[in-house]
Design an enzyme around this catalytic site. Structure first.
Site, short mmCIF file in Angstrom:
data_model
loop_
_atom_site.label_atom_id
_atom_site.label_comp_id
_atom_site.label_asym_id
_atom_site.label_seq_id
_atom_site.Cartn_x
_atom_site.Cartn_y
_atom_site.Cartn_z
N SER A 134 -27.32 -4.26 23.88
CA SER A 134 -26.83 -3.73 22.60
C SER A 134 -25.39 -3.25 22.74
O SER A 134 -24.98 -2.78 23.81
CB SER A 134 -27.71 -2.55 22.18
OG SER A 134 -27.10 -1.81 21.16
N GLN A 155 -25.10 -8.31 22.29
CA GLN A 155 -25.32 -8.09 20.85
C GLN A 155 -24.16 -7.31 20.27
O GLN A 155 -23.78 -6.26 20.79
CB GLN A 155 -26.63 -7.34 20.63
CG GLN A 155 -26.93 -7.03 19.16
CD GLN A 155 -26.43 -5.66 18.73
OE1 GLN A 155 -26.45 -4.71 19.51
NE2 GLN A 155 -25.97 -5.55 17.48
N TYR A 157 -22.17 -5.29 17.23
CA TYR A 157 -21.93 -4.60 15.97
C TYR A 157 -20.42 -4.50 15.86
O TYR A 157 -19.73 -4.32 16.87
CB TYR A 157 -22.48 -3.17 16.00
CG TYR A 157 -23.97 -3.02 15.84
CD1 TYR A 157 -24.66 -3.66 14.82
CD2 TYR A 157 -24.69 -2.19 16.71
CE1 TYR A 157 -26.03 -3.47 14.66
CE2 TYR A 157 -26.05 -2.00 16.55
CZ TYR A 157 -26.72 -2.65 15.53
OH TYR A 157 -28.07 -2.46 15.38
N THR A 183 -25.79 -9.11 14.80
CA THR A 183 -26.83 -8.49 13.96
C THR A 183 -26.30 -8.31 12.55
O THR A 183 -25.26 -7.67 12.35
CB THR A 183 -27.25 -7.13 14.57
OG1 THR A 183 -27.70 -7.37 15.91
CG2 THR A 183 -28.35 -6.47 13.77
N LYS A 281 -28.92 -12.51 14.15
CA LYS A 281 -30.16 -11.72 14.20
C LYS A 281 -30.31 -10.90 12.91
O LYS A 281 -29.39 -10.19 12.51
CB LYS A 281 -30.08 -10.77 15.41
CG LYS A 281 -31.24 -9.79 15.53
CD LYS A 281 -31.15 -9.03 16.85
CE LYS A 281 -32.27 -8.04 17.05
NZ LYS A 281 -32.12 -6.83 16.27
N HIS A 305 -35.36 -5.83 12.21
CA HIS A 305 -34.86 -4.74 13.05
C HIS A 305 -36.01 -3.81 13.47
O HIS A 305 -35.85 -2.59 13.60
CB HIS A 305 -33.81 -3.94 12.28
CG HIS A 305 -32.66 -3.45 13.12
ND1 HIS A 305 -31.40 -4.00 13.07
CD2 HIS A 305 -32.58 -2.44 14.03
CE1 HIS A 305 -30.61 -3.33 13.90
NE2 HIS A 305 -31.29 -2.40 14.49
N GLY A 337 -40.32 -8.41 16.26
CA GLY A 337 -40.96 -7.43 15.38
C GLY A 337 -42.46 -7.39 15.59
O GLY A 337 -43.16 -8.35 15.27
#
Ligand SMILES: Cc1cc2nc3c(=O)[nH]c(=O)nc-3n(C[C@H](O)[C@H](O)[C@H](O)COP(=O)(O)O)c2cc1C
Length: 417
Positions: A134, A155, A157, A183, A281, A305, A337
């Protein structure tokens, strides 16, 4: 002192070298399934941290539904089939995975255990699967890469803006991350109601006075507190480096996320900045999946998420067939999930996913016992997948298809015009 358990694949108690730290804690019979790891995580973590991992948005309807929906899918086994070797491996974006699972990006992992992202990546690599780091990481991405003998994905952001993201992407490329996971379901952070109730903001960043009402839950977990303090307390976010300021303090991230929405326009820009495969994602509809492919995605993750963003959206498994029908012949479809058992993985693969990402299933293990706990979570899931395939009479994950499952008749989806 605990009894020495002996789980499959774990060293037995006699005439063996000392067990690595944490292995005993998660050995059989204490830990048989992922729920057992969750129970240990709940015991070891202060409530504020456990609820951060375990909780979801608003009424947690989607969080619950993600897990429950697997019960709606039933197996159709082929009996009296002898399987000498069972092939679990699968290829995702050209990588060989020992079974069809990937560790999902889980922010703030270093709060769960000091080993955090480094420990999780090491366990994933040792198990022969990929790890996704992340953006919200307390460990430097270079150290995470170095810890894993297997593939690692980054990942993203857009916290801090494009310039900050570009610097992180360049570091990830140089370190050897092989895919960029973007994401797209986080235009703002979801309302996770347990967090403000537990005082997460006050505990991680507030003044000493603001912390006082929330301190008893922390003091009730001295082992976690000692490890946290020895690790240096609240970590900075080592991969979000603000020019002229350095790594972003952890508590600034929620506000920063609120202005970090990723748009299709950003996807086009990322296509220029990152030469390797892009994984989008957070897709829940066929239309968004098609758009992601148009913008250059090599794979999408059908994901809500983990029920932490918009409560009331459909479970990921329920959304999977629509996305597979829309783009399954053009891009790889992954899902996450609610995966808590290997049989959940087999159901998702039967419905068209190439692999699943697991989030909480390994985060509970990390919280319970660091790297050994993640390794145990993966061992449980892998063994489950193999046993399920054998019971189904299917010799390989690559041969799974919709003929091995029944879904409710109401699962018919409507194609958009
Ligand atoms: C504690 C926690 C932190 C998460 N942090 C991130 C993150 O930083 N970035 C991201 O894309 N997804 C994040 N997710 C979502 C996961 O990547 C994944 O989509 C989700 O956990 C899957 O559901 P599961 O937990 O039921 O397996 C997080 C999930 C959890 C539980």
């Amino acid at each position: 002192m605990e009894e020495c358990g002996s789980a499959p694949g774990l060293p037995g108690p006699r005439n063996q070298p000392a067990m690595p730290k944490g292995l005993r804690t998660v050995a059989s019979p204490r830990v048989i399934n992922i729920e057992d790891l969750r129970r240990l995580a709940r015991r070891r973590l202060p409530k504020v941290i456990f609820d951060y991992v375990d909780g979801g948005a608003e009424g947690e309807v989607t969080l619950r539904e993600n897990c429950r929906v697997f019960d709606d899918v039933t197996f159709r086994p082929r009996q009296a089939v002898a399987i000498s070797t069972c092939e679990l491996s699968t290829r995702v974006l050209g990588l060989n995975l020992s079974f069809p699972a990937i560790l999902a990006p889980v922010g703030y992992s270093r709060l769960m255990h000091p080993g955090g992202e480094v420990a999780a990546a090491a366990a994933a690599g040792s198990a022969g699967i990929a790890y996704t780091l992340s953006t919200i990481s307390g460990h430097k991405l270079e150290n995470v890469r170095a810890a894993s003998p297997g593939p690692v994905w980054y990942q993203l952001y857009l916290v801090g803006g494009r310039q900050v993201a570009e610097a992180a992407i360049e570091r990830a490329r140089r370190a050897g991350f092989s895919a960029l996971v973007v994401t797209i379901d986080t235009p703002v952070a979801g309302m996770r109601e347990r967090d403000p109730r537990n005082g997460i903001k006050e505990l991680l960043g507030g003044s000493a006075v603001a912390k006082i009402p929330f301190l008893p839950q922390i003091l009730a977990h001295p082992a976690w507190l000692a490890a946290f303090l020895l690790d240096g307390g609240v970590p900075n976010l080592e991969n979000i480096v603000i020019p002229g300021k350095g790594p972003m303090p952890l508590m600034d991230v929620t506000a920063a996320l609120a202005s970090a929405v990723v748009t299709w326009e950003d996807l086009r820009w990322l296509r220029q900045v990152w030469r390797g495969p892009i994984v989008v994602k957070g897709v829940l509809t066929g239309d968004d999946a098609k758009r992601a492919v148009e913008e250059g995605a090599a794979a999408v993750v059908v994901s809500n998420h983990g029920g932490r963003q918009l409560d009331g959206v459909s479970s990921s498994l329920r959304a999977l067939p629509e996305v597979v029908a829309a783009i399954g012949d053009q891009a790889e479809v992954l899902m996450d999930g609610g995966v808590r058992r290997g049989s959940d993985i087999v159901k998702a693969i039967s419905l068209g996913a190439r692999a699943v990402l697991v989030g909480r299933a390994y985060a509970y293990g990390l919280a319970a016992a660091g790297q050994a706990g993640v390794a145990r979570a993966l061992e449980i899931l892998r063994d489950d997948v193999e046993r399920t395939l054998r019971l189904l009479g299917c010799p390989s994950t690559s041969l799974l298809n919709a003929s091995y499952v029944d879904v409710p008749a109401s699962w018919r989806w409507k194609a958009s015009p």
